[in-house]
Design a protein around this motif. Sequence first.
Motif, PDB file in Angstrom:
ATOM      1  N   CYS A  30       0.547   8.380 -39.095  1.00  0.00           N
ATOM      2  CA  CYS A  30       0.115   7.024 -38.731  1.00  0.00           C
ATOM      3  C   CYS A  30      -0.489   6.264 -39.917  1.00  0.00           C
ATOM      4  O   CYS A  30      -0.494   5.024 -39.923  1.00  0.00           O
ATOM      5  CB  CYS A  30      -0.923   7.071 -37.604  1.00  0.00           C
ATOM      6  SG  CYS A  30      -0.270   7.684 -36.047  1.00  0.00           S
ATOM      7  N   TYR A  33       0.932   3.084 -41.581  1.00  0.00           N
ATOM      8  CA  TYR A  33       0.999   1.909 -40.706  1.00  0.00           C
ATOM      9  C   TYR A  33      -0.373   1.229 -40.597  1.00  0.00           C
ATOM     10  O   TYR A  33      -0.493   0.135 -40.069  1.00  0.00           O
ATOM     11  CB  TYR A  33       1.453   2.302 -39.289  1.00  0.00           C
ATOM     12  CG  TYR A  33       2.853   2.871 -39.230  1.00  0.00           C
ATOM     13  CD1 TYR A  33       3.926   2.070 -38.868  1.00  0.00           C
ATOM     14  CD2 TYR A  33       3.099   4.211 -39.530  1.00  0.00           C
ATOM     15  CE1 TYR A  33       5.213   2.586 -38.800  1.00  0.00           C
ATOM     16  CE2 TYR A  33       4.383   4.743 -39.465  1.00  0.00           C
ATOM     17  CZ  TYR A  33       5.433   3.927 -39.102  1.00  0.00           C
ATOM     18  OH  TYR A  33       6.699   4.448 -39.028  1.00  0.00           O
ATOM     19  N   VAL A  48       1.361   5.198 -33.271  1.00  0.00           N
ATOM     20  CA  VAL A  48       2.398   4.228 -33.602  1.00  0.00           C
ATOM     21  C   VAL A  48       3.527   4.389 -32.589  1.00  0.00           C
ATOM     22  O   VAL A  48       4.139   5.452 -32.486  1.00  0.00           O
ATOM     23  CB  VAL A  48       2.939   4.442 -35.037  1.00  0.00           C
ATOM     24  CG1 VAL A  48       4.035   3.424 -35.348  1.00  0.00           C
ATOM     25  CG2 VAL A  48       1.811   4.344 -36.056  1.00  0.00           C
ATOM     26  N   GLN A  74       4.371  -4.693 -35.655  1.00  0.00           N
ATOM     27  CA  GLN A  74       4.584  -4.517 -37.101  1.00  0.00           C
ATOM     28  C   GLN A  74       6.078  -4.415 -37.417  1.00  0.00           C
ATOM     29  O   GLN A  74       6.816  -3.724 -36.723  1.00  0.00           O
ATOM     30  CB  GLN A  74       3.870  -3.235 -37.563  1.00  0.00           C
ATOM     31  CG  GLN A  74       3.732  -3.125 -39.052  1.00  0.00           C
ATOM     32  CD  GLN A  74       2.944  -1.872 -39.478  1.00  0.00           C
ATOM     33  OE1 GLN A  74       3.532  -0.899 -39.893  1.00  0.00           O
ATOM     34  NE2 GLN A  74       1.622  -1.923 -39.377  1.00  0.00           N
ATOM     35  N   HIS A  77       6.013  -4.644 -42.724  1.00  0.00           N
ATOM     36  CA  HIS A  77       4.646  -4.490 -43.250  1.00  0.00           C
ATOM     37  C   HIS A  77       4.553  -4.996 -44.688  1.00  0.00           C
ATOM     38  O   HIS A  77       3.894  -4.374 -45.529  1.00  0.00           O
ATOM     39  CB  HIS A  77       4.233  -3.009 -43.172  1.00  0.00           C
ATOM     40  CG  HIS A  77       2.745  -2.863 -42.954  1.00  0.00           C
ATOM     41  ND1 HIS A  77       2.110  -1.636 -42.941  1.00  0.00           N
ATOM     42  CD2 HIS A  77       1.776  -3.769 -42.748  1.00  0.00           C
ATOM     43  CE1 HIS A  77       0.821  -1.809 -42.742  1.00  0.00           C
ATOM     44  NE2 HIS A  77       0.596  -3.099 -42.615  1.00  0.00           N
ATOM     45  N   SER A  96       5.738  -0.581 -33.826  1.00  0.00           N
ATOM     46  CA  SER A  96       6.705  -0.796 -34.906  1.00  0.00           C
ATOM     47  C   SER A  96       8.070  -1.105 -34.312  1.00  0.00           C
ATOM     48  O   SER A  96       8.573  -0.372 -33.462  1.00  0.00           O
ATOM     49  CB  SER A  96       6.794   0.462 -35.774  1.00  0.00           C
ATOM     50  OG  SER A  96       7.954   0.382 -36.572  1.00  0.00           O
TER      51      SER A  96
END
Length: 465
Positions: A30, A33, A48, A74, A77, A96
């Motif tokens: 993770c 992220y 995530v 996200q 990024h 994500s």
Amino acid sequence: MSATGLPPDFLSRLDGLLGPGGLLTDEADCAPYGIDWRRLFPGRAAAVARPSSTGQVASVVGLCREAGVALVPQGGHTGLAGGATPDASGRQVVLSLARMNAVRAVDPVGLTMEVEAGCVVQAAQAAAEAAGRLFPVSYGAEGSAMVGGMIATNAGGINVLRYGMTRSLVLGLEVVLADGGVVDGLRALRKDNAGYDWKQLFIGSEGTLGIVTAAVLRLVPRPRYTETALLAVPDPEAALRILAAAQDSLGDTIQAFELISRCAFDLLERYAGLSGPLPPSPWCILLEAGSSLSGLRDAVEATLGEALERGDAVDGVFAESKAQAAGLWSLRERITECEAHQGKSVKHDVSVPIPAIPAFLEAADRALAEGAPGTVPNVFGHMGDGNLHYNVLVGPEHDSAAINRLVHDVVDRFAGSISAEHGIGQYRVDELARRRRPEEMALAQRLKRALDPDGLLNPGKVLRV
Ligand code: 2HG
Ligand code: ZN
């Protein structure tokens, strides 16, 4: 609440919704992220979620709503405002969109393309090119940035002058709302005046009002001829005169008009070993024009020749091949990376009315020299759009927030904007609240409350609550 700060069973229910490979909970998995690439906004994701379909996004949002868990959408990024990074509480889940990366359809006659939010911008460009068309949004991060983030931030880039911001290239949108409902507006229509154009609310709202899952994008004809030139100019006034002359003689064939300061070239040389093709000069312009009609080269040469005769340009070079054009663009596009290598910088993504650019630069330089001695402006950007990255190279002794306020005060004096293309994210939340009119902020709050009453979509971005 469990030890993670999340309701018991939450993670196992999330896992059940997403299926194999859809959920990351391991801290090391993770971690990437949880922090932006410039490492300015450190946060921590509780988990995530990596959905592979719109249905899964809707289920995840529905579960988060039921459990009162905040979600941070996200894409690639690559943002510069911390808009896609969770806070440090360890209780926010990153959503994500990377697994939803299909190009669903390309229509070269209707000039449209339907793509999923996790499609990398460069892959969308390549799919358009394979069909003989152009998807014109282009920016340095396009190799990692994703379509969902591009739409959520209303990304700008180098071709705005001719084709507009992302907003002007979105024809249809599919979004998941905060209550888990899906709104399918994936219409491939050029004209559609039937009711509210609700998609505009989601474009540029940075995932705070809903989650973009797919879009129909507008394509344009691919110009058969492209001319790219780098010009050395003595000052921004001369650059402005060249812009005005080019608008007269080249019309809307001009697709990029970028201003680059000497400081940026110094950074390119120092940190990437790249030297420009012209002797050092205080400023340079990177100009590109495109057309499918022949005669473009003659027209650009005539325009630039006149600029040299007037003394507005002191030197210039044309790209004689695609490779040379790419070389010139790589100088422009690698400035951000070299600036990061150099150390701390305070970024500004400002716009002012185009004719005010020279006076703005003079006033900002003066304000900086007086208010933050020892700092160095690294200026570059999209002069043709009135958008400059007036970035300030600073030392550890300098106060970034104070420098932000100082530069933004100058922007206010020129009736400009504190974010032309990068968005607000977390970086500019306080500055936005300080500088937008109270009634504009109140309207923004009403929209937020109407669309996300529980405040679970990307909290703390754009608006404090
Ligand atoms: C660009 O124009 C990007 O290259 C990044 O918007 C700007 O690094 C920046 O400040
Ligand atoms: Zn930019």
